[in-house]
Design a protein around this motif. Structure first.
Motif, PDB file in Angstrom:
ATOM      1  N   THR A 226       0.860  -1.172   0.000  1.00 11.13           N
ATOM      2  CA  THR A 226       0.000   0.000   0.000  1.00 11.13           C
ATOM      3  C   THR A 226       0.898   1.225   0.000  1.00 11.13           C
ATOM      4  N   GLN A 227       0.352   2.330  -0.469  1.00  9.15           N
ATOM      5  CA  GLN A 227       1.116   3.576  -0.456  1.00  9.15           C
ATOM      6  C   GLN A 227       0.234   4.711   0.029  1.00  9.15           C
ATOM      7  N   GLU A 228       0.833   5.648   0.731  1.00 12.66           N
ATOM      8  CA  GLU A 228       0.152   6.864   1.172  1.00 12.66           C
ATOM      9  C   GLU A 228       1.031   8.041   0.786  1.00 12.66           C
TER      10      GLU A 228
ATOM     11  N   PRO B 119      -6.022   7.038  -9.402  1.00 15.15           N
ATOM     12  CA  PRO B 119      -6.462   6.174 -10.493  1.00 15.15           C
ATOM     13  C   PRO B 119      -5.972   4.746 -10.284  1.00 15.15           C
ATOM     14  N   GLY B 120      -6.693   3.795 -10.867  1.00 11.00           N
ATOM     15  CA  GLY B 120      -6.282   2.396 -10.793  1.00 11.00           C
ATOM     16  C   GLY B 120      -7.476   1.479 -10.966  1.00 11.00           C
ATOM     17  N   THR B 121      -7.294   0.217 -10.602  1.00  8.25           N
ATOM     18  CA  THR B 121      -8.355  -0.776 -10.697  1.00  8.25           C
ATOM     19  C   THR B 121      -9.031  -0.907  -9.342  1.00  8.25           C
TER      20      THR B 121
ATOM     21  N   VAL C 237     -13.150   0.632   5.476  1.00 10.56           N
ATOM     22  CA  VAL C 237     -12.580   0.363   4.152  1.00 10.56           C
ATOM     23  C   VAL C 237     -13.715  -0.122   3.262  1.00 10.56           C
ATOM     24  N   ILE C 238     -13.919   0.561   2.137  1.00  3.22           N
ATOM     25  CA  ILE C 238     -15.013   0.206   1.226  1.00  3.22           C
ATOM     26  C   ILE C 238     -14.512  -0.519  -0.018  1.00  3.22           C
ATOM     27  N   GLY C 239     -13.206  -0.549  -0.208  1.00  8.47           N
ATOM     28  CA  GLY C 239     -12.634  -1.217  -1.359  1.00  8.47           C
ATOM     29  C   GLY C 239     -11.141  -0.987  -1.421  1.00  8.47           C
ATOM     30  N   ILE C 240     -10.550  -1.457  -2.513  1.00 10.42           N
ATOM     31  CA  ILE C 240      -9.114  -1.313  -2.743  1.00 10.42           C
ATOM     32  C   ILE C 240      -8.928  -0.800  -4.166  1.00 10.42           C
ATOM     33  N   ILE C 241      -7.966   0.098  -4.340  1.00 10.28           N
ATOM     34  CA  ILE C 241      -7.572   0.514  -5.681  1.00 10.28           C
ATOM     35  C   ILE C 241      -6.138   0.047  -5.888  1.00 10.28           C
ATOM     36  N   GLU C 242      -5.948  -0.751  -6.945  1.00 10.71           N
ATOM     37  CA  GLU C 242      -4.608  -1.229  -7.297  1.00 10.71           C
ATOM     38  C   GLU C 242      -3.999  -0.270  -8.303  1.00 10.71           C
ATOM     39  N   THR C 243      -2.838   0.273  -7.931  1.00  7.73           N
ATOM     40  CA  THR C 243      -2.093   1.168  -8.800  1.00  7.73           C
ATOM     41  C   THR C 243      -0.647   0.711  -8.809  1.00  7.73           C
TER      42      THR C 243
ATOM     43  N   LEU D  76       0.420  -1.815  -6.346  1.00  2.00           N
ATOM     44  CA  LEU D  76       0.261  -1.427  -4.949  1.00  2.00           C
ATOM     45  C   LEU D  76      -1.227  -1.424  -4.627  1.00  2.00           C
ATOM     46  N   MET D  77      -1.593  -2.068  -3.527  1.00  2.59           N
ATOM     47  CA  MET D  77      -2.989  -2.127  -3.103  1.00  2.59           C
ATOM     48  C   MET D  77      -3.236  -1.000  -2.102  1.00  2.59           C
ATOM     49  N   ASN D  78      -4.127  -0.081  -2.467  1.00  2.00           N
ATOM     50  CA  ASN D  78      -4.412   1.098  -1.658  1.00  2.00           C
ATOM     51  C   ASN D  78      -5.827   1.015  -1.110  1.00  2.00           C
TER      52      ASN D  78
END
Length: 149
Positions: free
Chosen positions: A44-46, A81-83, A107-113, A116-118
């Motif tokens: 993950t990234q912040e 942006p991401g999946t 947490v409502i979901g994950i965005i993969e960029t 990296l899973m955010n």
């Protein structure tokens, strides 16, 4: 405003960390802060950065009213942006569904960029009124993901 590191820079940092025993990397300068942490098999990234006016910018999701929408419904929007994924892994139940109560920390979901899973947080309290994005769909920064009442 420019981001001091490119997605390729972050991917290179992650590649270096993959070969190490480190669990997190926290870089803080006068211009930005980047925190990369292991999360299961992914990362993950912040981001936080300073622009020309020195106002801090957060990489967390923002709750914004949907234009032209009735009532007090608001949207949880993509922070980057991401999946977008509804569940932590294939076959797992979704983080939230329509009708579920949420708090700002939910947490409502994950965005993969860039592999990296955010995590995406609700950033508000309420009830999920509608899921607007299907699982595994590419989203842009600011795209509405879910409506909250």
């Amino acid at each position: 405003m420019t981001i001091p590191l490119t997605p390729e820079d972050v991917a290179e940092i992650v590649a270096i960390l993959d070969g190490s025993a480190y669990q997190t990397l926290d870089i803080k300068t006068a211009r930005f802060r980047l925190r990369v942490a292991r999360d299961g098999e992914g990362w993950t990234q912040e981001w936080d950065w300073q622009d020309e006016t020195s106002a801090p910018h957060q990489s967390s999701p923002v709750a914004v009213s949907l234009a032209g929408d009735a009532g007090d419904a608001t949207a949880i929007r993509a922070p980057l942006p991401g999946t977008f994924y509804h569940a932590p892994q294939p076959g797992a139940p979704p983080f939230v569904e329509a009708g579920d109560a949420v708090t700002p920390e939910t947490v409502i979901g994950i965005i993969e960029t860039m592999k990296l899973m955010n995590p995406v947080y609700a950033a508000m309290s309420g009830k999920i009124a509608e899921v607007l994005v299907a699982n595994g769909v590419m989203v842009g920064k600011g795209d509405p993901l879910m409506r909250v009442e």
